[in-house]
Write a protein that holds these residues in place. Structure first.
Motif, mmCIF file in Angstrom:
data_model
loop_
_atom_site.group_PDB
_atom_site.id
_atom_site.type_symbol
_atom_site.label_atom_id
_atom_site.label_comp_id
_atom_site.label_asym_id
_atom_site.label_seq_id
_atom_site.Cartn_x
_atom_site.Cartn_y
_atom_site.Cartn_z
ATOM 1 N N THR A 47 1.114 -1.167 0.173
ATOM 2 C CA THR A 47 -0.243 -0.064 0.304
ATOM 3 C C THR A 47 0.786 1.058 0.284
ATOM 4 O OG1 THR A 47 -1.500 -1.144 1.105
ATOM 5 C CG2 THR A 47 -1.774 1.326 1.230
ATOM 6 N N MET A 48 0.763 2.090 -1.038
ATOM 7 C CA MET A 48 1.730 3.321 -1.253
ATOM 8 C C MET A 48 0.966 4.556 -1.068
ATOM 9 S SD MET A 48 3.894 2.042 -4.336
ATOM 10 C CE MET A 48 2.379 1.868 -4.858
ATOM 11 N N HIS A 49 0.967 5.385 -0.529
ATOM 12 C CA HIS A 49 0.326 7.073 -0.616
ATOM 13 C C HIS A 49 0.841 7.721 -2.314
ATOM 14 C CE1 HIS A 49 -1.322 10.860 0.398
ATOM 15 N NE2 HIS A 49 -1.419 10.601 1.886
ATOM 16 N N HIS A 50 -0.806 7.591 -2.630
ATOM 17 C CA HIS A 50 -0.387 7.599 -4.083
ATOM 18 C C HIS A 50 -0.140 9.589 -3.983
ATOM 19 C CE1 HIS A 50 -0.428 7.852 -8.026
ATOM 20 N NE2 HIS A 50 -2.665 8.251 -8.340
ATOM 21 N N THR A 51 -0.029 10.663 -3.457
ATOM 22 C CA THR A 51 0.587 11.706 -3.268
ATOM 23 C C THR A 51 2.154 11.674 -3.753
ATOM 24 O OG1 THR A 51 -0.839 12.583 -1.790
ATOM 25 C CG2 THR A 51 1.599 13.826 -2.744
ATOM 26 N N ALA A 52 2.539 10.494 -3.050
ATOM 27 C CA ALA A 52 3.851 10.506 -3.163
ATOM 28 C C ALA A 52 4.855 9.470 -4.376
ATOM 29 C CB ALA A 52 4.667 9.744 -1.941
ATOM 30 N N LEU A 53 3.792 8.395 -4.585
ATOM 31 C CA LEU A 53 4.113 6.868 -5.532
ATOM 32 C C LEU A 53 2.968 6.677 -5.944
ATOM 33 C CD1 LEU A 53 6.039 5.227 -2.562
ATOM 34 C CD2 LEU A 53 7.530 6.067 -4.855
ATOM 35 N N ASP A 54 3.383 6.248 -7.556
ATOM 36 C CA ASP A 54 2.443 4.942 -8.281
ATOM 37 C C ASP A 54 2.705 3.733 -8.045
ATOM 38 O OD1 ASP A 54 4.633 5.564 -10.261
ATOM 39 O OD2 ASP A 54 3.541 6.836 -11.592
ATOM 40 N N ALA A 55 1.418 2.804 -8.887
ATOM 41 C CA ALA A 55 1.434 1.755 -9.165
ATOM 42 C C ALA A 55 3.278 1.317 -9.922
ATOM 43 C CB ALA A 55 0.181 1.133 -9.478
ATOM 44 N N PRO A 56 3.229 1.889 -10.718
ATOM 45 C CA PRO A 56 4.945 1.497 -11.438
ATOM 46 C C PRO A 56 5.594 1.367 -10.815
ATOM 47 C CG PRO A 56 3.350 2.642 -12.985
ATOM 48 C CD PRO A 56 2.344 2.463 -11.623
ATOM 49 N N SER A 57 5.753 2.860 -9.806
ATOM 50 C CA SER A 57 7.315 2.436 -8.548
ATOM 51 C C SER A 57 6.529 1.629 -8.023
ATOM 52 C CB SER A 57 7.013 4.125 -8.073
ATOM 53 O OG SER A 57 7.106 5.217 -9.436
ATOM 54 N N GLY A 58 5.714 0.991 -7.160
ATOM 55 C CA GLY A 58 5.792 0.138 -6.543
ATOM 56 C C GLY A 58 5.960 -1.191 -6.625
ATOM 57 N N LEU A 59 5.424 -1.529 -8.016
ATOM 58 C CA LEU A 59 5.681 -3.026 -8.662
ATOM 59 C C LEU A 59 7.457 -2.828 -9.181
ATOM 60 C CD1 LEU A 59 3.896 -5.011 -9.660
ATOM 61 C CD2 LEU A 59 4.215 -3.927 -11.963
ATOM 62 N N ARG A 60 8.059 -1.853 -9.342
ATOM 63 C CA ARG A 60 9.129 -1.816 -9.474
ATOM 64 C C ARG A 60 9.961 -2.596 -8.389
ATOM 65 N NH1 ARG A 60 13.396 -3.416 -12.823
ATOM 66 N NH2 ARG A 60 13.712 -4.023 -11.078
ATOM 67 N N VAL A 61 9.860 -1.905 -7.012
ATOM 68 C CA VAL A 61 10.522 -1.778 -5.796
ATOM 69 C C VAL A 61 9.570 -3.268 -5.408
ATOM 70 C CG1 VAL A 61 9.919 -1.843 -3.523
ATOM 71 C CG2 VAL A 61 10.348 0.101 -5.178
ATOM 72 N N LEU A 62 8.650 -3.655 -5.965
ATOM 73 C CA LEU A 62 8.502 -5.471 -5.143
ATOM 74 C C LEU A 62 9.091 -6.026 -6.364
ATOM 75 C CD1 LEU A 62 4.568 -5.495 -5.015
ATOM 76 C CD2 LEU A 62 6.634 -5.652 -3.381
ATOM 77 N N ALA A 63 9.540 -5.844 -7.656
ATOM 78 C CA ALA A 63 10.561 -6.265 -8.354
ATOM 79 C C ALA A 63 11.745 -6.740 -8.156
ATOM 80 C CB ALA A 63 10.632 -6.120 -10.315
ATOM 81 N N THR A 64 12.257 -5.593 -7.873
ATOM 82 C CA THR A 64 13.803 -5.528 -6.755
ATOM 83 C C THR A 64 13.380 -6.810 -5.444
ATOM 84 O OG1 THR A 64 14.146 -3.728 -7.916
ATOM 85 C CG2 THR A 64 15.256 -4.159 -6.225
ATOM 86 N N THR A 65 12.729 -6.820 -4.782
ATOM 87 C CA THR A 65 12.803 -7.549 -2.988
ATOM 88 C C THR A 65 12.318 -8.748 -4.083
ATOM 89 O OG1 THR A 65 10.903 -5.465 -2.783
ATOM 90 C CG2 THR A 65 10.652 -7.502 -1.567
ATOM 91 N N ALA A 66 11.858 -9.020 -5.573
ATOM 92 C CA ALA A 66 12.371 -10.360 -5.235
ATOM 93 C C ALA A 66 13.157 -10.873 -6.177
ATOM 94 C CB ALA A 66 11.109 -10.539 -6.824
ATOM 95 N N GLU A 67 13.896 -10.129 -6.470
ATOM 96 C CA GLU A 67 15.191 -10.060 -7.221
ATOM 97 C C GLU A 67 16.171 -10.541 -6.039
ATOM 98 O OE1 GLU A 67 17.142 -7.071 -9.787
ATOM 99 O OE2 GLU A 67 14.847 -7.005 -10.646
ATOM 100 N N GLN A 68 16.036 -9.578 -4.741
ATOM 101 C CA GLN A 68 16.698 -9.543 -3.427
ATOM 102 C C GLN A 68 16.404 -11.225 -3.036
ATOM 103 O OE1 GLN A 68 19.312 -7.793 -3.012
ATOM 104 N NE2 GLN A 68 19.487 -6.842 -4.460
#
Length: 524
Positions: free
Chosen positions: A150-171
């Motif tokens: 869950t993200m605050h949309h004032t700061a981040l959007d869905a593609p940004s959150g998905l990129r963070v999750l992709a990096t989490t999966a890599e790690q």
């Protein structure tokens, strides 16, 4: 340009236009949250996941930000990059028949605070399936995991959150993701065809409110949400190759047909539908800029031939009329994607220019939003397309489904989000409860399913082989007590068949649990 440093050596970044407009218009009744769900077939190790998510945040330092406190007379809002999380954003909701439903409800009702870095939280839910006999073991035979970001949309959007999750999966999994190429848009196109200007300037129709009494709707707060697991609509090759429209165009047309058919069923006259569509040109690799990186464009969903309206909104939309609307929509979206412009238009850029204190700019922005409400688009449709990451969590498995949702604030009050994983289309409908109740939201999902099936056409306007209402549809009710149970799916709306309106459903208003029939009986 280098971002300024504050006294303690941390970077400060002035709010971009999109962030400032969102910050000015925040409301406790309708939280500005974005939620992303990643479904994994196995279980994750808590310690490894925490470590992987932390490393992902450090890989994308732009996510580690919080709002700098200040007074109303300052000239701009600013983000402060903290370099480290202020607190642990990962929590484990455990398992239980209603754990996922409660976590989803929290995603729609409680935004992460902007005062803590990062403005996001990751909740982990274990879902049991096929439990064995209690005398054999207290652990289920199959346990899968849902990661809910869950993200605050004032700061981040869905593609940004998905990129963070992709990096989490890599790690977490220890394997790099496949290389991801950036989005490629066609060159600047010629002006839109002459027949589209009248539709763009027309005042768009609103989604008709449901039949609950006005006082009941007025007391309702927050968002409702339903999810659907659908087949990707077919695009069959004809003599000249693939049809000119994309799956995104099919989603836009299906959403416009859904709204038009819903309004007609509520006794409202047909009218021009306009849909807000985010356009994102950012690359999807680790260099992807974080934040709110999309620009918003509006697509007029009106046929160039006014006689097509009756053909589209009938009980069975005419395939030739649908094909004409698909071709018109494809031309418009190509022109809009290739054009350049400010993220929210020149007016928003002027309102957020640092010429006046933020307090005065906030008053002006909220006033402009109220004044422009009658011309606000009918709905928001955001489509990530095929998820560009493997999301491979090693021994926990690869993602089997990815859902996400966008805010649905009034006066628009309706958003539809789509992503494709494993050849399936995962669609989330989210609505303001001040506009629609649970039963009405479910009916809209059914109308969308039917409308999307009508867009599976060849370039000549004939239905694609194997296409039709209900082909390959699986429904997930995101508001059910156990949204993942087979019984919840069994009671979901079948294509073409309405929910039984006498079935008791939780009332979204604070008054408690009442059936839809009871709401009709209450005095207005």
């Amino acid at each position: 340009m280098t971002a300024p440093w504050n006294a303690v050596g941390r970077v400060r970044i002035p709010f971009p236009t999109v962030d400032e407009v969102s910050r000015h218009c925040l409301s406790d009744d309708e939280p500005e949250s974005v939620h992303i769900e990643v479904h994994l077939p196995g279980r994750v190790d808590p310690a490894r996941l925490r470590a992987a998510f932390r490393r992902a945040l450090l890989t994308h330092p732009r996510v580690l930000m919080r709002e700098v406190p200040g007074r109303r007379h300052r000239r701009s809002f600013a983000w402060e990059l903290t370099g480290e999380p202020d607190s642990d954003p990962v929590s484990f909701a455990g398992r239980g028949p209603d754990a996922l439903a409660r976590t989803r409800a929290r995603a729609l009702s409680a935004c992460p605070p902007l005062t803590l870095s990062p403005p996001m939280r990751l909740e982990v839910v274990e879902v049991d399936e096929g439990a064995v006999a209690p005398e054999v073991s207290s652990v289920s035979a199959e346990t899968r995991t849902v990661l809910l970001l869950t993200m605050h949309h004032t700061a981040l959007d869905a593609p940004s959150g998905l990129r963070v999750l992709a990096t989490t999966a890599e790690q977490y999994g220890g394997a790099d993701a496949l290389p991801v190429t950036g989005r490629v848009r066609p060159g600047r196109s010629s002006p839109a065809p002459s027949g589209t200007g009248r539709a763009v300037r027309a005042r768009p129709v609103r989604v008709a409110p449901d039949s609950r009494p006005e006082p009941v709707r007025a007391r309702a707060v927050g968002n409702g949400m339903l999810q659907a697991d659908l087949p990707v609509p077919r695009r069959v090759a004809g003599a000249g190759g693939l049809p000119p429209w994309t799956v995104n165009d099919q989603l836009l047309v299906a959403a416009s047909l859904m709204v038009g058919r819903w309004n007609v069923s509520q006794g409202r006259p047909a009218g021009p539908v306009r849909i807000t569509m985010p356009v994102d040109d950012r690359p999807r690799g680790t260099e992807m800029p974080m934040g709110n990186g999309t620009r918003l464009v509006e697509v007029a969903m009106t046929s160039e031939d006014p006689r097509d309206t009756d053909l589209l909104l009938g009980e069975r939309p005419d395939p030739a009329a649908v094909a004409r609307l698909l071709r018109t929509t494809a031309r418009r979206t190509r022109a809009l994607k290739s054009a350049q412009g400010a993220p929210m238009g020149a007016g928003a850029s002027l309102l957020t220019a640092p010429l006046l204190p933020v307090g005065i700019r906030g008053v002006l922005t909220r006033g402009a939003r109220r004044a422009a409400a009658p011309w606000t688009s009918t709905a928001l449709v955001t489509n990530i397309g095929r998820v560009p990451y493997a999301l491979d969590f090693g021994d926990a498995g690869r993602a089997t489904a990815v859902w996400f949702s966008a805010p649905a604030r009034m006066p628009r009050g309706l958003s539809l989000a789509a992503a494709s994983t494993g050849g399936r289309l995962h669609v989330t409908l989210r609505w303001s409860r001040a506009l629609l109740g649970e039963a009405a939201g479910a009916d809209l999902v059914g109308l969308f399913e039917e409308s999307l099936s009508t867009t599976s056409l060849t370039s000549t306007g004939a239905h694609a082989p194997g296409a039709g209402p209900g082909a390959g549809i699986r429904k997930v009710d995101a508001t059910a007590t156990d949204a993942e149970s087979s019984s919840a799916r069994d009671h979901a709306r079948g294509p073409g068949g309405p929910y039984h309106r006498d079935t008791p459903r939780p009332d979204p208003t604070p008054g408690g649990a009442r059936s839809t029939q009871d709401n009709h009986k209450r005095p207005s």
